[in-house]
Each structure stands twice: as C-alpha cells, then as structure tokens.
Enzyme design. Structure first.
Site, PDB file in Angstrom:
ATOM      1  N   ALA A  91       0.822  -1.207   0.000  1.00 57.89           N
ATOM      2  CA  ALA A  91       0.000   0.000   0.000  1.00 57.89           C
ATOM      3  C   ALA A  91       0.861   1.264   0.000  1.00 57.89           C
ATOM      4  CB  ALA A  91      -0.932  -0.015   1.202  1.00 57.89           C
ATOM      5  N   HIS A  92       0.181   2.417  -0.045  1.00 57.25           N
ATOM      6  CA  HIS A  92       0.904   3.690  -0.184  1.00 57.25           C
ATOM      7  C   HIS A  92       1.775   4.000   1.033  1.00 57.25           C
ATOM      8  CE1 HIS A  92      -2.974   5.917   1.388  1.00 57.25           C
ATOM      9  NE2 HIS A  92      -2.490   5.088   2.268  1.00 57.25           N
ATOM     10  N   ASN A  93       2.933   4.598   0.727  1.00 63.70           N
ATOM     11  CA  ASN A  93       3.885   5.075   1.736  1.00 63.70           C
ATOM     12  C   ASN A  93       4.586   3.956   2.506  1.00 63.70           C
ATOM     13  OD1 ASN A  93       1.378   7.315   1.907  1.00 63.70           O
ATOM     14  ND2 ASN A  93       3.433   8.145   1.557  1.00 63.70           N
TER      15      ASN A  93
END
Length: 344
Positions: free
Chosen positions: A237-239
C-alpha cells in the site's frame, strides 16, 4: 559444460573425474550426465540411490557422497552454489537494441540505443530508459518514468507516471507499479478521494512477481529497498517502505505507511496492518497477522491451528469466554490467597 568450467567460474573444489554435465536435476531424478546438490543432511540417504554424475556437497559430507564413477564439487553452501550453477546453464536474455515499429513512444523520450522495446509497448512523455533494458510486449510506461540499466519488464507490466526503477530490476507479467493508494476521506455522505501525489521508488536489484501491485505514496513515496524480492500477487500500500534484501512470499499484504526493515522474511498470505515498524531481521510466518509494531527481531507466527469445522466452532466458543474465565481464575486465586493467610 565441464565440471572444471563450473569450478573455474564459481570456485569450489572438484573431486573426481572432470565430467561433461548436460543439465541440473533433483537428486532422485538426476541421471548419468546431470548434476545435483545435497544441502540438508537429512536427505543424505538419497545419495546411495541417486544416479547423478556429480553432486555439490559440503566438505563434511564428501565421504557420504562419494560413489564409484561420481564426481563431487565441495562448496560451503551447496544450495547457493547450485543456484549459481543454474544461472550458468540459464543465463538471462540479452537485449537486442532497438524500438519495434509497432511500439508507441513519445517523441521526447530518451531510450539508450542498447535497450530493446518490443511490439505493442507504450511509452509516455519524458521517459528515460537506461542501457540494455528489455520491455516485453504490452508494457505501458507513464510519463516522467525513469528506468536504470538492465531493467526487464515482462508482458503487460504497467509503470505509472513519475515512478523510478533502479538498475537490474525485474518485474514479472501483470504487475502494476504506482497505481493510486487507497486514500479516502469521508465527506458527510460519500467518500472524497485524496490525491496520491507521491511515487514508487524501487532500488537496484529488486525482483517483483507477477500481478503484484505497489501503490504510489500519498504525499511521500513508497520505497522498495535494494535487493528486495517480492513474490506474486503481493499488495504493497501507499507510503510503505520495504527494507533492503527483504523477501516476501506470495499473497502477502502490507497496509499503508508501514516500515519493514532490512533482511526480513514475510511468509505467504501474511498480513501487516498500517503505520507499524518491523525491525530488521524479523521473520513473519505464513498466514500471520501482524497488528502491532515489532521492535525486536525474532520469528513471529500467529496462525490458528487447523481443525474440523465442528472442533473449530467449539474452540471459538471457548475463545469468546476467555475474558470471563480469566476473571474467575483471578477471583479464585484471590480467595485461595485469603484463605491461606487466614489459616496461617
């Protein structure tokens, strides 16, 4: 390939005849022109029946592996040595420089002459592609993407705008690099999409499996560290940050903003929730749910034992009442302690 040529390329010690080797094979399938290996001593019983022409073994197992007509290569790590032999027999394909006429390439791209862009590839604006890369049919590269040297993108890989891949990165078919992260804010009666303005940064020597997805960052970037290995159908997922030389098996999933350290192993179908810190050198078992940060490297497993459905229902019923049981045990301990004090 002669055994002497293998040893000249990879080191190790040759004992016995310098035989011609045709292929690599498991110990129980190897024939008179094959090479195999013994890494785990518990399989040494297979040596007697194996027809292999040569065996890669540790020096301490040389006597067990010796057999009339069989040659040995002695190596400190037979499994790693066998992997390197496999690479000798199956070298990576070399790029044939040029852009296929049926590829679609924006005019302002910079593609090294040694790189190969095959048919039906689409490359956006302001893309930089380094030396000796291979882009297989169906690859889509968004605007402002940068690829290092010796990158291989297999069919139908998609790299979204702005993402950066280092050198010697290999991405298998169907993987998606840099799609939007799952960023949403509730707006009274509906979801409001948060723009995902970061990118994905992939360091050198990373391999990404088929149909794996790595989301772009919301504000900062999603980062995959040097030498990391991601299996098929993984969700990042993001980051998220994945540390250097960490390996993740198929169907693992990592929620947003979690930081996984270096040299970790993440088992298949493991799940790691968001905003956690995972220490360097941590090992997570298959199917394990990690719901809090891991500060101390160790092997972690949290998988409920398999049972029949009837047994599972009975155990689940007991689990629901664990808190009541703990309260009753504490009350009994307190009563026993009071009774003992009164007796004394």
């Amino acid at each position: 390939m002669k055994l002497s040529a293998i040893v000249a390329a990879l080191g190790g010690e040759l004992r016995g005849d310098d035989r011609e080797i045709q292929r690599l094979a498991p110990m129980d399938e190897a024939g008179a022109s094959d090479i195999t290996f013994l890494a785990n001593p518990k399989y040494r019983s297979q040596l007697a029946s194996s027809a292999a022409a040569a065996v890669i073994v540790k020096p301490v197992l040389a006597e067990d592996a010796a057999k009339v007509g069989r040659s040995l290569i002695l190596a400190a790590d037979p499994y790693l040595y066998f992997a390197r032999v496999a690479r000798l027999f199956s070298p990576l394909p070399l790029a044939r420089g040029g852009v296929h006429p049926r590829a679609v390439v924006a005019e302002d791209c910079r593609i090294a002459a040694s790189s190969e862009v095959r048919e039906l590839v689409s490359i956006g604006r302001n893309v930089i592609i380094g030396e000796r890369c291979i882009l297989h049919p169906g690859v889509v590269i968004g605007d402002d993407v940068c690829l290092g040297d010796d990158v291989v993108l297999y069919p139908n890989v998609v790299v979204y705008h702005g993402c950066r891949l280092g050198s010697r990165v290999m991405v298998h078919a169907g993987a998606v690099i840099g799609a939007d992260g799952f960023g949403l804010a509730w707006n009274s009666d509906r979801w409001f999409k948060i723009p995902q303005t970061g990118v994905v940064v992939i360091a050198d020597d990373v391999e990404i499996g088929a149909n794996t997805t790595i989301d772009r960052g919301a504000l900062s970037d999603t980062v995959i560290g040097e030498g990391a290995k991601l299996d098929n159908q993984i969700q990042i997922a993001h980051n998220v940050t994945v540390g250097a030389h960490t390996a993740m098996a198929g169907c693992a999933a990592v929620a947003g903003s979690t930081r996984i350290g270096a040299r970790c192993t993440i088992g298949g179908a493991a799940r790691i929730i968001g905003h956690l810190e995972i220490a360097d050198g941590t090992h997570v078992g298959a199917g394990t749910l990690i719901s809090k940060s891991i500060r101390k490297a160790d092997a972690y497993t949290a998988v409920y034992p398999m049972a029949t459905h009837k047994e599972w229902l009975a155990n689940a019923a007991h689990v629901r009442h664990l808190d009541d049981l703990v309260t009753r045990v504490k009350q009994l301990e307190k009563a026993l302690s009071t009774a003992q004090q009164n007796k004394d």
